[in-house]
Design an enzyme around this catalytic site. Structure first.
Site, PDB file in Angstrom:
ATOM      1  N   LEU A  53     -25.994  41.624 -44.992  1.00  0.00           N
ATOM      2  CA  LEU A  53     -25.973  40.663 -43.890  1.00  0.00           C
ATOM      3  C   LEU A  53     -25.328  39.384 -44.397  1.00  0.00           C
ATOM      4  O   LEU A  53     -25.413  39.057 -45.586  1.00  0.00           O
ATOM      5  CB  LEU A  53     -27.399  40.342 -43.422  1.00  0.00           C
ATOM      6  CG  LEU A  53     -28.231  41.464 -42.804  1.00  0.00           C
ATOM      7  CD1 LEU A  53     -29.616  40.934 -42.436  1.00  0.00           C
ATOM      8  CD2 LEU A  53     -27.548  42.066 -41.597  1.00  0.00           C
ATOM      9  N   ASP A  54     -24.697  38.635 -43.493  1.00  0.00           N
ATOM     10  CA  ASP A  54     -24.186  37.317 -43.857  1.00  0.00           C
ATOM     11  C   ASP A  54     -25.326  36.461 -44.397  1.00  0.00           C
ATOM     12  O   ASP A  54     -26.485  36.614 -43.990  1.00  0.00           O
ATOM     13  CB  ASP A  54     -23.593  36.610 -42.633  1.00  0.00           C
ATOM     14  CG  ASP A  54     -22.330  37.259 -42.121  1.00  0.00           C
ATOM     15  OD1 ASP A  54     -21.742  38.084 -42.845  1.00  0.00           O
ATOM     16  OD2 ASP A  54     -21.937  36.936 -40.980  1.00  0.00           O
ATOM     17  N   MET A  55     -24.987  35.538 -45.271  1.00  0.00           N
ATOM     18  CA  MET A  55     -25.993  34.638 -45.832  1.00  0.00           C
ATOM     19  C   MET A  55     -26.772  33.925 -44.728  1.00  0.00           C
ATOM     20  O   MET A  55     -27.987  33.749 -44.826  1.00  0.00           O
ATOM     21  CB  MET A  55     -25.310  33.617 -46.745  1.00  0.00           C
ATOM     22  CG  MET A  55     -26.232  32.612 -47.382  1.00  0.00           C
ATOM     23  SD  MET A  55     -25.297  31.514 -48.490  1.00  0.00           S
ATOM     24  CE  MET A  55     -26.602  30.404 -49.032  1.00  0.00           C
TER      25      MET A  55
END
Length: 224
Positions: A53-55
């Site tokens: 997942l994106d940060m």
């Protein structure tokens, strides 16, 4: 050691709930070594990353225990045998609906502005299903927002963020793609991976793991 929000554990795989602001894997530099995979490996030395997942995105992350399971789960993702559902709060009013709509817009890297992505006819095919649950006015009475369910049918970088921007409804709190106003309306990106469903490669049991978002649509802001 920082806490780990464990959703599911067995001898073959893990499902963890990643907080917003934490990397999935280490980044460049000493200040980017704390990440979900590093935390998991301290507790489960055989834990391996399957997807990311994106940060800025919170929610469910599936990890394999061992290389063979990593390959099996990686194949399940590649063959679209993993059901993924997200929740988001976006700018603007969208009427609630029972039917799902589809955003079909190819994506590619915006090289002069890396790491941004963009819609481009020369990009890779990218599909997102979405359905609006409800809309509401913000506390200032001047802006509106909508609570969405999202299902990415492909797994491109920043896909949900760019697809929603492309139809005029950026996700609130998006520091990469949102305007200054959109960024200011939430203290974090209001995007959460809320559901993962798949058949366990070893037990053949159908698993459906869920996690409620850590933001409150009624106030259009994230909880601390």
């Amino acid at each position: 050691m920082p806490d780990i929000d464990l959703i599911h554990e067995d001898a073959h795989l893990l499902v963890l709930n990643k907080p917003a602001g934490l990397l999935c894997v280490p980044g460049r530099g000493e200040d980017k070594q704390d990440c979900l995979s590093a935390r998991a490996m301290r507790r489960w030395p055989d834990a391996l990353v399957v997807h990311r997942l994106d940060m800025a995105t919170s929610g469910l992350v599936l990890m394999a225990r061992g290389a063979a399971m990593q390959r099996a789960l990686g194949d399940a993702f590649a063959e679209r045998r993993v059901h993924k559902r997200y929740q988001a709060i976006v700018d603007g009013a969208m009427p609630a609906q029972d039917e799902w709509s589809v955003i079909d817009a190819p994506l590619m890297a915006d090289w002069p502005n890396r790491p941004l992505q963009k819609v481009d006819p020369a990009g890779k095919p990218s599909l997102t299903r979405w359905r609006a649950l409800s809309s509401a006015s913000a506390p200032d009475g001047k802006t509106e927002a909508t609570h969405l369910l999202l299902e990415p049918l492909t797994g491109r970088s920043h896909q949900l963020r760019v697809h929603l921007l492309s139809i005029g409804h950026p996700i609130l709190g998006d520091a990469l793609y949102g305007s200054a106003d959109v960024q200011a309306r939430a203290p974090r990106l209001l995007l959460h991976a809320s559901e993962l469903g798949f058949v366990h490669p070893v037990t053949q049991q159908a698993l459906c793991l869920q996690s409620p978002p850590g933001f409150d649509f009624s106030s259009l802001t994230a909880r601390p």
